[in-house]
Design a protein around this motif. Structure first.
Motif, PDB file in Angstrom:
ATOM      1  N   GLY A  20       0.958  -1.193  -0.188  1.00  0.00           N
ATOM      2  CA  GLY A  20      -0.089  -0.008   0.040  1.00  0.00           C
ATOM      3  C   GLY A  20       0.780   1.138   0.116  1.00  0.00           C
ATOM      4  O   GLY A  20       0.535   2.066  -0.712  1.00  0.00           O
ATOM      5  N   MET A  21       2.041   1.161   0.816  1.00  0.00           N
ATOM      6  CA  MET A  21       2.803   2.325   0.792  1.00  0.00           C
ATOM      7  C   MET A  21       3.538   2.743  -0.512  1.00  0.00           C
ATOM      8  O   MET A  21       3.704   3.641  -0.997  1.00  0.00           O
ATOM      9  N   ALA A  22       4.093   1.536  -1.169  1.00  0.00           N
ATOM     10  CA  ALA A  22       5.015   1.321  -2.442  1.00  0.00           C
ATOM     11  C   ALA A  22       3.982   1.870  -3.384  1.00  0.00           C
ATOM     12  O   ALA A  22       4.256   2.795  -4.153  1.00  0.00           O
ATOM     13  N   LYS A  23       2.424   1.804  -3.525  1.00  0.00           N
ATOM     14  CA  LYS A  23       1.686   2.126  -4.262  1.00  0.00           C
ATOM     15  C   LYS A  23       1.253   3.971  -4.211  1.00  0.00           C
ATOM     16  O   LYS A  23       1.551   4.503  -5.225  1.00  0.00           O
ATOM     17  N   ALA A  43       7.002 -11.550  -6.580  1.00  0.00           N
ATOM     18  CA  ALA A  43       6.407 -11.859  -7.955  1.00  0.00           C
ATOM     19  C   ALA A  43       5.157 -11.120  -8.168  1.00  0.00           C
ATOM     20  O   ALA A  43       4.886 -10.395  -9.041  1.00  0.00           O
ATOM     21  N   ALA A  44       4.200 -11.211  -7.113  1.00  0.00           N
ATOM     22  CA  ALA A  44       2.754 -10.654  -7.534  1.00  0.00           C
ATOM     23  C   ALA A  44       2.970  -8.934  -7.446  1.00  0.00           C
ATOM     24  O   ALA A  44       2.518  -8.363  -7.985  1.00  0.00           O
ATOM     25  N   ALA A  45       3.743  -8.530  -6.481  1.00  0.00           N
ATOM     26  CA  ALA A  45       3.908  -7.222  -6.525  1.00  0.00           C
ATOM     27  C   ALA A  45       4.637  -6.629  -7.680  1.00  0.00           C
ATOM     28  O   ALA A  45       4.217  -5.318  -7.994  1.00  0.00           O
ATOM     29  N   THR A  48       1.792  -5.952 -10.025  1.00  0.00           N
ATOM     30  CA  THR A  48       1.057  -4.995  -9.659  1.00  0.00           C
ATOM     31  C   THR A  48       1.662  -3.526  -9.833  1.00  0.00           C
ATOM     32  O   THR A  48       1.075  -2.415 -10.580  1.00  0.00           O
ATOM     33  N   LEU A  49       2.960  -3.467  -9.336  1.00  0.00           N
ATOM     34  CA  LEU A  49       3.739  -2.222  -9.458  1.00  0.00           C
ATOM     35  C   LEU A  49       3.863  -1.924 -10.840  1.00  0.00           C
ATOM     36  O   LEU A  49       3.790  -0.739 -11.477  1.00  0.00           O
ATOM     37  N   ALA A  50       4.317  -2.963 -11.774  1.00  0.00           N
ATOM     38  CA  ALA A  50       4.585  -2.603 -13.229  1.00  0.00           C
ATOM     39  C   ALA A  50       3.224  -1.948 -13.973  1.00  0.00           C
ATOM     40  O   ALA A  50       3.144  -1.111 -14.824  1.00  0.00           O
ATOM     41  N   GLU A  55       7.880   3.442 -10.781  1.00  0.00           N
ATOM     42  CA  GLU A  55       9.474   3.090 -10.778  1.00  0.00           C
ATOM     43  C   GLU A  55       9.972   2.574  -9.592  1.00  0.00           C
ATOM     44  O   GLU A  55       9.949   3.171  -8.658  1.00  0.00           O
ATOM     45  N   PHE A  56      10.260   1.216  -9.755  1.00  0.00           N
ATOM     46  CA  PHE A  56      10.372   0.273  -8.616  1.00  0.00           C
ATOM     47  C   PHE A  56      12.036  -0.709  -8.813  1.00  0.00           C
ATOM     48  O   PHE A  56      12.181  -0.935 -10.095  1.00  0.00           O
ATOM     49  N   HIS A  57      12.237  -1.130  -7.670  1.00  0.00           N
ATOM     50  CA  HIS A  57      13.337  -2.281  -7.731  1.00  0.00           C
ATOM     51  C   HIS A  57      12.820  -3.036  -6.622  1.00  0.00           C
ATOM     52  O   HIS A  57      12.705  -2.661  -5.512  1.00  0.00           O
TER      53      HIS A  57
END
Ligand code: NAI
Length: 291
Positions: A20-23, A43-45, A48-50, A55-57
């Protein structure tokens, strides 16, 4: 604080409140390093984030592992140059009562829920200080880190520690451009119930033991409760974002926190000798200790 373009390092970031924070952070223009022990959650995150254009790692890390923390922080800095916001959020919701707790229960729960925060701060805070661009440290405790009602004793012991640590750190950093926030959620609709067979080998009482103590509350019952009245993790992520922007010391997710904190306050105050407190002397003492 303007957070656009800043980098957040979120432990337990691949599920529930961390996700939730990442989003919420990435929608606010931040870059996010999502750190988690579970391959399936990462894998699921990732998907979702893509999909959300973040912009994530992603990094695999057990927050109880000191050496791995340094490597994870190095990796985050290699990818995004620096870390501005540290979110010590990873945790396990094993609600073992103290009277039944084994050494293994204590080691596992304190190692992740409190030890993970200690290692996180010790590893990343010097890096935030070193780049001089300012930043923020947050940790996810629990309402069970302020009042003990309804929480397993081992869990609450760790979470009280997290609250104390964040309050102290906030005082320590008062003169620097680094804020500190502790999140004390009530029920949130996450995967916190899903730890049943995930107790690492070294914390099992014997090799056949998948953790009979883990079920302080039946996981299926907990899952149902969280699904029916838990808050939305994205909403909690937004509350944390707001708290970081405004350098708010605490985040409470629900009104019910008021009643429980009031009860604890009353129970403590009623036991204090009934003399007028010398507030000026208390303030002077406090200032002297801080100097
Ligand atoms: P969650 O289970 O959905 O997410 C927690 C994440 O942390 C998972 O992806 C898990 O793989 C990861 N994790 C667990 N152990 C780890 C370790 N050793 N190293 C790295 N990652 C690890 O659960 P939730 O609810 O999002 O939990 C986040 C935090 O919120 C925890 O600290 C929990 O104690 C706290 N909390 C949750 C509440 C709730 O009702 N869901 C209420 C109060 C506090």
């Amino acid at each position: 604080r303007d957070l656009s373009g800043k980098v957040a390092f979120i432990t337990g970031g691949a599920s529930g409140i961390g996700l939730g924070m990442a989003k919420a952070f990435s929608r606010a223009g931040m870059k996010v390093v999502v750190v988690d022990i579970r391959d399936d959650h990462r894998a699921a995150a990732e998907e979702t984030l893509a999909r959300g254009g973040a912009e994530f790692h992603l990094i695999k890390l057990d927050v109880a592992d000191r050496e791995a923390w340094s490597r994870a922080a190095d990796e985050a800095e290699r990818v995004f140059s620096r870390i501005h916001v540290l979110c010590n959020n990873a945790g396990i919701g094993v609600l073992t009562p103290i009277a039944q707790a084994t050494w293994e229960d204590w080691d596992w729960l304190l190692g992740v829920n409190l030890g993970g925060v200690i290692i996180g701060v010790t590893t990343v805070l010097p890096r935030i200080r070193a780049h001089g661009e300012g930043g923020h440290v947050m940790a996810t405790a629990s309402l069970g880190g302020i009042t003990v009602a309804g929480n397993g004793g081992v869990y609450s012991t760790a979470k009280f520690g997290v609250v104390a640590m964040m309050e102290c750190l906030r005082e320590d950093l008062a003169a620097e451009d680094i804020g500190v926030t502790v999140l004390c959620p009530s029920a949130v609709n996450t995967n916190i119930h899903d730890h049943g067979d995930r107790r690492p080998e070294r914390y099992r009482v014997d090799s056949s033991d998948l953790g009979p103590h883990d079920a302080g509350l039946d996981p299926e019952m907990l899952k149902g409760m969280l699904a029916s009245f838990g808050s939305d993790p994205l909403e909690v992520g937004r509350q944390v974002l707001h708290a970081i922007r405004h350098d708010q010391p605490y985040v409470f997710t629900e009104r019910m926190a008021k009643g429980l904190i009031e009860l604890r306050r009353e129970a403590l105050l009623v036991l204090i000798p009934d003399e007028e407190p010398d507030l000026e002397r208390l303030a002077a003492d406090r200032a002297m200790r801080r100097a």
